[in-house]
Design a protein around this motif. Structure first.
Motif, short mmCIF file in Angstrom:
data_model
loop_
_atom_site.label_atom_id
_atom_site.label_comp_id
_atom_site.label_asym_id
_atom_site.label_seq_id
_atom_site.Cartn_x
_atom_site.Cartn_y
_atom_site.Cartn_z
N VAL A 1 33.33 43.08 38.84
CA VAL A 1 34.19 43.43 37.70
C VAL A 1 35.51 43.99 38.21
O VAL A 1 35.53 44.96 38.96
CB VAL A 1 33.49 44.47 36.79
CG1 VAL A 1 34.42 44.93 35.68
CG2 VAL A 1 32.22 43.86 36.21
N SER B 1 30.21 34.77 34.04
CA SER B 1 29.81 35.08 32.66
C SER B 1 28.43 34.52 32.38
O SER B 1 27.62 35.14 31.70
CB SER B 1 30.82 34.48 31.68
OG SER B 1 32.05 35.13 31.83
N ALA C 1 28.17 44.13 38.65
CA ALA C 1 29.18 45.17 38.46
C ALA C 1 30.22 45.12 39.57
O ALA C 1 31.40 45.43 39.35
CB ALA C 1 28.52 46.54 38.41
N ARG D 1 34.97 32.26 36.90
CA ARG D 1 34.79 33.22 35.79
C ARG D 1 33.62 32.79 34.90
O ARG D 1 32.80 33.59 34.50
CB ARG D 1 36.08 33.29 34.96
CG ARG D 1 37.14 34.19 35.55
CD ARG D 1 38.21 34.49 34.52
NE ARG D 1 39.02 33.33 34.25
CZ ARG D 1 40.10 32.99 34.94
NH1 ARG D 1 40.51 33.75 35.93
NH2 ARG D 1 40.79 31.92 34.63
N GLY E 1 37.05 47.07 33.42
CA GLY E 1 36.22 47.09 32.23
C GLY E 1 36.88 47.98 31.19
O GLY E 1 37.67 48.87 31.52
N VAL F 1 34.94 42.91 29.71
CA VAL F 1 34.90 42.77 31.18
C VAL F 1 35.96 41.77 31.64
O VAL F 1 36.10 40.69 31.05
CB VAL F 1 33.50 42.28 31.63
CG1 VAL F 1 33.48 41.97 33.12
CG2 VAL F 1 32.46 43.33 31.30
N ASP F 2 36.70 42.13 32.69
CA ASP F 2 37.64 41.22 33.33
C ASP F 2 37.10 40.97 34.74
O ASP F 2 37.03 41.88 35.55
CB ASP F 2 39.03 41.88 33.37
CG ASP F 2 40.09 40.94 33.90
OD1 ASP F 2 39.97 39.73 33.66
OD2 ASP F 2 41.04 41.42 34.54
N TRP F 3 36.69 39.72 35.01
CA TRP F 3 36.05 39.42 36.30
C TRP F 3 37.07 39.39 37.44
O TRP F 3 38.20 38.99 37.25
CB TRP F 3 35.33 38.07 36.27
CG TRP F 3 34.13 37.98 35.36
CD1 TRP F 3 33.98 37.14 34.31
CD2 TRP F 3 32.92 38.74 35.43
NE1 TRP F 3 32.76 37.31 33.71
CE2 TRP F 3 32.09 38.30 34.39
CE3 TRP F 3 32.46 39.76 36.27
CZ2 TRP F 3 30.83 38.83 34.16
CZ3 TRP F 3 31.19 40.28 36.04
CH2 TRP F 3 30.40 39.82 34.99
N LEU G 1 25.27 45.79 33.93
CA LEU G 1 25.53 44.49 34.58
C LEU G 1 24.83 44.34 35.92
O LEU G 1 24.91 43.28 36.55
CB LEU G 1 27.04 44.29 34.75
CG LEU G 1 27.79 43.91 33.46
CD1 LEU G 1 29.29 43.99 33.68
CD2 LEU G 1 27.40 42.51 33.00
#
Lengths: 874, 243
Positions: A101, A244, A98, A240, A104, A230-232, A94
């Motif tokens: 994030v 993405s 990253a 979000r 993950g 992935v959870d932002w 990413l």
């Protein structure tokens, strides 16, 4: 004093409206002019506040609910972003993103046979080896409780309920995955999104990623898929979505597939998108209703102040100063109304969320966002100022000669100014529609329709004035003659009431009709013809056996479709193999857009079918369905799903060469289909005509519908016993998840419709009562001349009931046209005739108008005439 | 800055030529004023009388720039009205004209004192409070300064209107039936004040009235009938009052 006087040279008055607006005298005059009017102005501000309250509450609920619906969309994927690849996903993929994030989760999934350690029963399943907190934002329903969380730290396996039935085993016993025996920790019933739409048509089991090496199944050569969920680190949906989108751009060209919740929502059809549009339309309706409230209140106020304006003009006040005085008053009322309305709207938000907590989607915040309150208060204030302009234009029409005559003086600039204000309002409506999520064209269409509706209502009012003037005869009895004559006489309320009531009815009914359309789209088809179990890997000669087995179990065979696997070899002559460099075939035309074809579209394996008809889930959008007889010397005409065609950049007549298990097959796009993927019937990207693929290696896919988990288990056991190569995939859990989501969205729609109605009615009553001063004055004169209470009331009732009936008819007719237009162009579904809301609106509008007439009559008849005359005079 | 504005006794303060006003009602044309000529000198008082509908008030409104004529010219204080914008006419009214109306036309939300102050405030003058107060005392309303119009009788309201008209001494005062809504006793007091203030300030007066005794106090009487001015005859005073 003498004829020669000493004078102090005055300061010249500013010539521009803006400078007049900032002049201290304007402010002083605006304040002084409110004396003895302040309680009335407070009432007007309250009327404005009701409109802004509705706007704030609906907008706030819309934003919160939209966020929650997006979260629900996220629940279908279990992450903000999911990256998939056939190769292990490297760290640092990413790049700079990253750092954004929050969490993950890695996963490796593959198909494998598993079964009890005894080895007497095995089953092809989708094994999902997980690490981390996946799924993000979902509550996993697992029995016993907490077993899903235990899987993160404990070796074990979590399975779907049908597997326990099939293996005749239970929680605590073990299952063998590869060479590893794992205890069954629990049974997952809901909350874990499937790995892909049908997870390779197999039941899913979950193990720890840390246990995978010990199974001996995850070697480099195995056909595993690797995923990174992935959870932002983001608090809002747009944030979000933006992250993405950036990730999608960063990963373009790398051999990975990227999925967002938006991609997954396709499986629920267009229902949720329509829900969002409905929320936008509700907010727009609230805004326009608020605008009606504002315009009505300011109109009533300005009408009373016009004589003072004439005096000021007579004394040498420039007209832009007079305008500025009342603009300041309107803005002050707007500001007060906006603040009160935003606060009340915030409270209404909390109240609605509190009362409807059980039926609202997850994570709906009880406290509205301060940003939203501020935004709607500011928008409400701006709307108030804009909608106040139209009645304020009345000041521009005031002539100083009004101090001498009752005759109105024509103002040649009036029409120009009115047109300019109309254009400003239309631009504002367009802007708000755009902000609410409609595209520029649709926003323009909605605004255009509003303008047409406004013009139609004005024309209706003008028509009524002409008609009644022509109809009324001196021979009529006095009361109906007087009541009807009030509709065309000077100072009549016909235009004002028809516009406000008619627009109100139009907006509320349109909201109601669109609500019905959205709710229809949110209904999940759970009829007996909708399958919930797929039977896969059925060999052609096993189809009849399975049909009779299903019959024996009392289950229907809903579909039986042959499937042939194939890949794309060339598109429009362009060779596009994942293992080769992209090179044009010798006879290919240059295609500069080839790089934009998504890689996965070219690389994937297509499971296609052949048949001579369209399914109920399909609609032809271009071309013609392939003919039944195919010329062996020509390219085979096929039907392609429209979104795939868009990705492949092919149109009708373009050629695609398919690799059907080693045999190249030249095809031609004969028809493009729209497929309703939300229906769980068997849908395909490519459909061939009969007589082409029959001899190719194939298997059948069959579907049935089971009433409950026990029937599903019985089917699984019977299949395992009688036809072990065939697997049954139970989609009940997925259907339940989607059904819950749609139900929640439906509840929100119902709630906001009711709220719009609730907020709209008092605004309309206030708008109708706005013109009461004139009628009160006339009625008191009638009382003074000896009219009975009954006579005064009857006259008012006749006038207002006629206005109510006309407004309801015009508004209802317009809303019906809007309903037909929305059904055709937005929902692309037939409009259902709904006589009840129309009837209800007609009766309701007449009643509302009658109540207004009664209220006006009550004020006249309950007090001595002189008291009322003095009041109206002051 | 203090400026002395001299009155020019030789030039008319109001000059009307060929003034015509018509209204269109469908296919019918209604002529309210028909080629009217009129001249008023500084400090002259002129009464316009005639039956209802003869065009008196229309003539007054057109002379004051409150309405537009169909044809003809109005020259007020040396400025031709037809060439002026509405705002320029408003500025001219603020500078040179005073009004007294039959129905008083006070602003209901302002006190008596504030109503009188309005013409000064519109000219940006902030030091006129004492002048306004003195004028109200002069018309007998020294103790009603903070009363609102609805708290005053008709005669008192008309006296406030008089004070408002003279707070910035006008070159010409238009009075439209100033005693029309008052009883005879109140009328007499008011008319005395009106002519007194008029004389003291050297203001020309155009007075529309039905009252022959009031008209008789003017320097000259203009009679109107069917939108035309009848041959003129002089009032009791041989010549316009001079300061």
């Amino acid at each position: 004093m003498s004829a020669t006087v000493n004078r102090v040279e005055p300061e010249a008055l500013p010539q521009s409206f803006l400078r007049a607006l900032l002049h201290p005298w304007t402010w002083r005059m605006a304040w002084r002019d409110t004396r003895s009017q302040r309680s009335r102005l407070a009432l007007y501000a309250l009327s404005i506040a009701i409109g802004i309250c509705a706007l704030t509450a609906i907008y706030s609920l819309k934003s919160t609910v939209q966020e929650a619906i997006n979260l629900q969309g996220k629940s279908l994927l279990g992450a903000d972003l999911r990256i998939s690849s056939r190769r292990p996903i490297p760290d640092g993929l990413l790049g700079d993103l990253a750092g954004r994030v929050r969490a993950g989760s890695r996963e490796t999934s593959f198909s494998s046979m598993i079964g009890p350690p005894s080895g007497d029963r095995t089953k092809l399943v989708q094994v999902r080896a997980l690490e981390g907190g996946y799924p993000f934002g979902n509550t996993v329903e697992c029995e016993p409780q907490g077993s899903w969380e235990r899987l993160r730290n404990t070796s074990g396996i979590v399975v779907e309920p049908s597997l326990l039935e099939e293996f005749g085993t239970s929680v605590g016993q073990t299952l063998k995955v590869g060479t590893l025996e794992l205890p069954i920790l629990g049974v997952v019933s809901n909350g874990v999104p499937r790995s892909n739409r049908f997870s390779g048509f197999a039941p899913e089991v979950f193990i720890r990623l840390a246990d995978l090496p010990a199974t001996g199944l995850a070697g480099e050569q195995s056909l595993a898929y690797h995923h990174l969920a992935v959870d932002w680190e983001a608090s809002t949906e747009p944030e979000r979505a933006s992250l993405s989108s950036k990730a999608r751009e960063a990963l373009a060209g790398k051999s990975v597939q990227v999925q967002t919740p938006e991609d997954r929502k396709e499986s629920i059809g267009e229902g949720l998108d329509r829900s969002k549009e409905f929320l936008g339309i509700s907010a727009l309706a609230a805004l326009l209703l608020g605008g009606i409230g504002v315009a009505g209140a300011i109109h009533t106020h300005i009408q009373k102040r016009l004589p003072s304006v004439a005096v000021l003009l007579c004394l040498g006040c420039p007209s832009h100063f007079a305008f500025a005085i009342y603009f300041i008053q309107a803005a002050a009322m707007g500001l007060l109304g906006a603040v009160l309305g935003a606060l009340a709207g915030g409270l209404a938000h909390s109240l609605v969320v509190h009362l409807a907590a059980g039926s609202l989607p997850i994570a709906v915040n009880l406290i509205p966002s301060p940003g939203i309150l501020l935004l709607t208060a500011a928008a409400g204030f701006a709307i108030c100022c804009a909608f106040a302009l139209m009645p304020l234009l009345g000041i521009q029409n005031v002539s100083p000669a009004a101090t001498l005559f009752q005759r109105p003086a024509p103002n040649p600039r009036a029409n120009v100014l009115r047109s300019a204000v109309c254009a400003l309002l239309a631009a504002m409506v367009w802007g708000v529609t755009l902000l609410n999520g409609a595209g520029p064209l649709r926003a323009a269409a909605i605004t255009g329709f509003m303008v047409v509706a406004f013009a139609c209502l004005a024309a209706t009012a003008a028509g009524l004035i002409r008609l009644t003037r022509a109809l009324v005869r001196p021979t009529w009895p006095y009361l109906p003659r007087q009541g009807i004559s009030n509709l065309f006489r000077p100072h009549n309320q016909t235009l004002l009431v028809t516009l406000s009531l008619g627009l109100g009815v139009f907006l509320l009914l349109s909201t109601w009709f669109i609500r019905g359309q959205v709710l229809n789209q949110l209904k999940l088809d759970t009829s007996l013809h909708t399958p919930n179990v797929y039977l896969i890997d059925v060999q052609p000669d096993q189809a009849d056996t399975i049909k009779s087995m299903l019959g024996r179990l009392g289950l229907p065979t809903i579909e039986d479709t042959p499937m042939v696997t194939m890949r794309i070899e060339t598109v429009k002559g362009m060779r596009l193999s994942p293992l080769e460099a992209k090179q044009p075939a010798p006879d290919a035309q240059p295609d500069t857009q080839r790089q934009e074809v998504p890689r996965w579209v070219m690389e994937r394996e297509y499971r296609s079918t052949y048949r001579d008809h369209l399914n109920s889930t399909e609609t032809i959008v271009a071309g013609e369905w392939p003919p039944q007889k195919v010329d062996p010397n020509e390219a085979i005409p096929i039907s392609v799903e429209q979104k795939l065609a868009k990705d492949l950049r092919v149109e009708i007549g373009d050629e695609i060469v398919m690799d059907v298990q080693g045999v190249p097959m030249r095809t031609r796009v004969a028809c493009l289909r729209k497929v309703d993927w939300s229906r769980f019937n068997l849908n395909f990207f490519m459909v061939f005509p009969p007589g082409v693929l029959e001899t190719a290696p194939q298997f059948h896919l069959m579907t049935t519908r089971v009433p409950d988990a026990a029937s599903s288990g019985q089917l699984q056991r019977t299949l395992f016993k009688e036809i072990p190569n065939v697997s049954a995939v139970d989609l009940t859990s997925l259907l339940q998840t989607i059904s819950k989501l749609l139900k929640k969205a439906s509840n929100v729609i119902e709630l906001l419709s009711a709220f719009t109605l609730f907020a709209g009615v008092p605004i309309l009553i206030a708008a109708v009562l706005g013109g009461r001063e004139q009628r009160v004055r006339e009625s008191v004169l009638l009382r003074t001349l000896g009219a009975s209470e009954q006579q005064v009331r009857t006259i008012l009732l006749i006038e207002y009931t006629t206005l109510g009936a006309l407004s309801a008819t015009a508004g209802g007719g317009l809303s019906w046209i809007a309903h037909l237009a929305a059904a055709k162009w937005i929902f692309k579904a037939p409009a259902q005739f709904e006589p009840l809301p129309l009837l209800f609106a007609f009766v309701g509008c007449c009643l509302l108008s009658m109540i207004a007439g009664i209220l006006i009559g009550r004020g006249v008849c309950s007090r001595p005439p002189l008291e009322v005359l003095r009041q109206t005079a002051s | 800055m203090v400026e002395t504005i001299p009155a020019n006794p030789d030039r008319p303060v109001l000059e009307v030529r060929g003034l015509t006003k018509t209204y269109q009602d469908g296919e019918n044309t209604l002529t309210v004023l028909d080629h009217v000529d009129l001249q008023v000198m500084p400090a002259e008082t002129c009464a316009i009388i005639g039956p209802s509908g003869s065009g008196k008030t229309t003539l007054l409104g057109l002379c004051a720039g409150l309405d537009d004529a169909t044809s003809g010219t109005v020259c007020l204080d040396g400025q031709s009205l037809e060439n002026l914008t509405q705002n320029a006419r408003a500025a001219l009214r603020g500078k040179s004209i005073g009004f007294v109306f039959q129905n008083f036309q006070l602003i209901p939300t302002l006190t008596a004192l504030e109503n009188v102050l309005i013409p000064l405030e519109l000219q940006g003058q902030t030091l006129g409070r004492s002048t306004a107060q003195a004028l109200l005392e002069r018309v007998g309303l020294g103790k009603r300064l903070t009363h609102y119009p609805h708290q005053l009788s008709g005669g008192e309201q008309q006296r406030v209107a008089l004070a408002r008209a003279f707070v910035r001494p006008p070159k010409i005062l238009f009075a439209d039936e100033p005693t029309g809504n008052l009883d005879s006793e109140t009328s007499a007091i008011l008319v005395d004040i009106l002519f007194e203030l008029n004389r003291e300030n050297g203001t020309a007066l155009i007075l529309v009235t039905h009252d022959p005794s009031l008209a008789a106090r003017a320097d000259r009487i203009v009679r109107m009938q069917s939108g035309r001015i009848l041959p003129e005859h002089r009032g009791p005073q041989a010549s316009p009052a001079r300061p």
